[in-house]
Design an enzyme around this catalytic site. Structure first.
Site, PDB file in Angstrom:
ATOM      1  N   GLY A 239      -8.948  19.848  18.494  1.00 32.77           N
ATOM      2  CA  GLY A 239      -9.767  20.472  17.459  1.00 32.77           C
ATOM      3  C   GLY A 239      -9.083  21.558  16.660  1.00 32.77           C
ATOM      4  N   VAL A 240      -7.906  21.249  16.113  1.00 31.20           N
ATOM      5  CA  VAL A 240      -7.211  22.221  15.270  1.00 31.20           C
ATOM      6  C   VAL A 240      -6.714  21.565  13.992  1.00 31.20           C
ATOM      7  CG1 VAL A 240      -6.458  23.711  17.164  1.00 31.20           C
ATOM      8  CG2 VAL A 240      -5.004  21.799  16.460  1.00 31.20           C
TER       9      VAL A 240
ATOM     10  N   ASP B 157       1.678   1.632  13.906  1.00 33.29           N
ATOM     11  CA  ASP B 157       1.813   0.628  12.846  1.00 33.29           C
ATOM     12  C   ASP B 157       1.589  -0.793  13.361  1.00 33.29           C
ATOM     13  OD1 ASP B 157       2.122  -0.169  10.228  1.00 33.29           O
ATOM     14  OD2 ASP B 157       4.304  -0.357  10.347  1.00 33.29           O
TER      15      ASP B 157
ATOM     16  N   HIS C  98       0.287  -1.345   8.304  1.00 30.62           N
ATOM     17  CA  HIS C  98       0.419  -1.084   6.867  1.00 30.62           C
ATOM     18  C   HIS C  98       0.273  -2.353   6.028  1.00 30.62           C
ATOM     19  CE1 HIS C  98       4.843  -2.007   7.501  1.00 30.62           C
ATOM     20  NE2 HIS C  98       4.670  -2.572   6.328  1.00 30.62           N
TER      21      HIS C  98
ATOM     22  N   GLY D 134       7.676  -7.858   2.599  1.00 30.33           N
ATOM     23  CA  GLY D 134       6.978  -9.105   2.937  1.00 30.33           C
ATOM     24  C   GLY D 134       7.282  -9.562   4.344  1.00 30.33           C
ATOM     25  N   ASN D 135       8.434  -9.096   4.907  1.00 26.89           N
ATOM     26  CA  ASN D 135       8.773  -9.392   6.297  1.00 26.89           C
ATOM     27  C   ASN D 135       7.941  -8.568   7.278  1.00 26.89           C
ATOM     28  OD1 ASN D 135      11.914 -10.253   5.369  1.00 26.89           O
ATOM     29  ND2 ASN D 135      11.069 -11.292   7.140  1.00 26.89           N
ATOM     30  N   SER D 136       7.331  -7.503   6.786  1.00 26.99           N
ATOM     31  CA  SER D 136       6.591  -6.600   7.661  1.00 26.99           C
ATOM     32  C   SER D 136       5.568  -7.361   8.501  1.00 26.99           C
ATOM     33  CB  SER D 136       5.867  -5.534   6.833  1.00 26.99           C
ATOM     34  OG  SER D 136       6.782  -4.669   6.228  1.00 26.99           O
TER      35      SER D 136
END
Length: 466
Positions: A260-261, A133, A101, A205-207
């Site tokens: 495929g659904v 992530d 992200h 910002g720590n992400s």
């Protein structure tokens, strides 16, 4: 207790000796930890260039101003969007781990190695995965770069001291400390992996920064906070990250199973309509005619409740179960159709890249011939036409010609159920409809079900009588 000093070589972090149970924490423990880890922590800044905003039909009022007074209506100026995050070097050739992200959708990714450096290095996206992530980016350097040592999250104990490193609110190379509050937190809306919970302060910002144990080893990737409380942060276990790094670096993505659904979660109204005791399972809203599910006999309105022995309570459960299945293998599934439980076996194929993109919808000001639906449903429909497609920015490839929802009355049954202007009405009460007249013929007093197409995805909406 003495702590080992940082290696003189910038290429590799030297681990600190692990504290024994009952030993007092040395006064300089976190000082040495900062010296060890900070050189391998990087600040990441991203820039997302503005996409051209959709301009719907011109308002007649603006047309009048332009014709009578020569006033030209200028489009709104769009500016690039900039964001900040953190990453850490895991190889001396410039390979960096961060959160997906942090870099998702970015047109430009730049890395700052230290706050004192004025250089912003261009980074290349190597691979990313939204469900875990995690992303890999890479910078070029003529010299070997300092890097962290990856530890094991499986060895963590609740109460163990840890430190979080990052770039909170743009304050680069910030270190905070805390303990492991819990392990194995299953929060599916955040991550498919069970997360590490810590009270070490983790801020925006720590992400993407490292969560480090007292041995100087990375045991998690800072990912999220619980905004409802203080001292609740989450990190992705490093053992799970280590498993996917090779595939991200090789393929640029994590290959995932596919049947495929199209799917939707059940609400109480839909569950009641389908004869289910509770709104549990994954509702099939569409089936790719060329996909494994279609070949196995899955149909819209089926509700999958088990996949390869895993209980399915929601769409997320099924997506994870299918994604984790071996590509090229086979899987068993249980589903409910018209109140009866059935079992099938189906193949697992490789999930294709998404090819369809949705665009912002306009709210047409032009008046159309429309039909107000009976039974106090609270919405009107109009025939599909080239003008309607343009005004609502509809992509009807592979869908065919069907009526379109035109207007929704405020606080109506339709609004409460989630119907939107521009929804394409594909089926009414499980019958395909190609015109407004066909749609009206299929309506009934009481509960009505609508299978609609919205931005390329199918949704089933049930509107019940009050």
């Amino acid at each position: 207790m003495a702590l080992a000093q940082k290696s003189s070589s910038p290429a590799k972090a030297t681990a600190l000796p692990l504290l024994k149970f009952g030993d007092p924490l040395p006064a300089n423990a976190f000082v040495e930890l900062a010296k060890l880890i900070n050189p391998a922590v990087v600040n990441i800044s991203t820039t997302t260039m503005p996409k051209q905003r959709f301009r719907g039909p011109q308002d007649p009022f603006f047309d009048m101003l332009q014709q009578m007074y020569g006033i030209q209506m200028q489009p709104q100026t769009l500016r690039p969007v900039q964001s900040l995050g953190t990453g850490f070097l895991i190889r001396d050739d410039g390979l960096i781990v961060t959160n997906n992200h942090v870099i998702a959708g970015a047109d430009v990714i730049q890395v700052q190695l230290s706050e004192k450096s004025a250089d912003l290095l261009e980074a290349k996206l190597i691979g990313s995965d939204d469900r875990t992530d995690i992303a890999l980016i890479k910078i070029e350097s003529k010299e070997k770069l300092p890097m962290v040592q990856l530890g094991s999250s499986n060895d963590l104990a609740v109460g163990e001291w840890v430190a979080a490193f990052g770039n909170p609110f743009g304050q680069g190379h910030t270190m905070t400390k805390g303990i492991i509050s819990a392990k194995g937190r299953e929060i599916g809306e955040i991550n498919k992996f069970p997360l590490i919970q810590t009270d070490a302060p983790i801020n925006p910002g720590n992400s993407g920064g490292p969560l480090v144990n007292m041995k100087g080893q990375v045991i998690g990737v800072n990912s999220a906070i619980d905004a409802r409380a203080q001292g609740i942060g989450f990190a992705i276990p490093i053992d799970e990250v280590k498993k996917i790094i090779p595939e991200l670096e090789k393929d640029g993505k994590i290959r995932k199973g596919y049947i495929g659904v199209g799917l939707d979660d059940l609400n109480p109204q839909a569950a009641m309509y389908l004869g289910l005791k509770e709104p549990s399972g994954a509702l099939i809203t569409s089936v790719d005619p060329r996909g494994p599910a279609a070949k196995a006999g899955i149909k819209p309105y089926d509700v999958i409740i088990d996949f390869n022995g895993r209980k399915i309570s929601s769409v997320r459960d099924l997506v994870d179960a299918v994604s984790d299945s071996k590509i090229g293998g086979r899987a068993k599934a249980k589903f409910i159709r018209e109140g009866k439980t059935k079992s099938i076996e189906l193949a697992i194929s490789d999930r294709p890249e998404p090819t369809r993109t949705s665009s912002p919808r306009a709210q047409p000001r032009k008046k159309y011939a429309s039909e107000q639906l009976p039974y106090n449903l609270g919405f009107s429909i109009t025939e599909m036409s080239d003008q309607v497609k343009r005004d609502f920015n509809l992509d009807t490839r592979g869908i065919g010609k069907h009526p379109v929802v035109l207007e929704i009355q405020p606080n109506s049954k339709a609004e409460i159920a989630g119907l939107l202007p521009g929804d394409i009405l594909v089926e009414v009460n499980r019958k395909a409809v190609g015109s407004t007249k066909e749609a009206l013929r299929q309506l009934k007093s009481g509960t009505n079900t609508f299978r609609i197409n919205r931005d390329g995805a199918f949704v089933i909406i049930v509107i019940s009588e009050e």
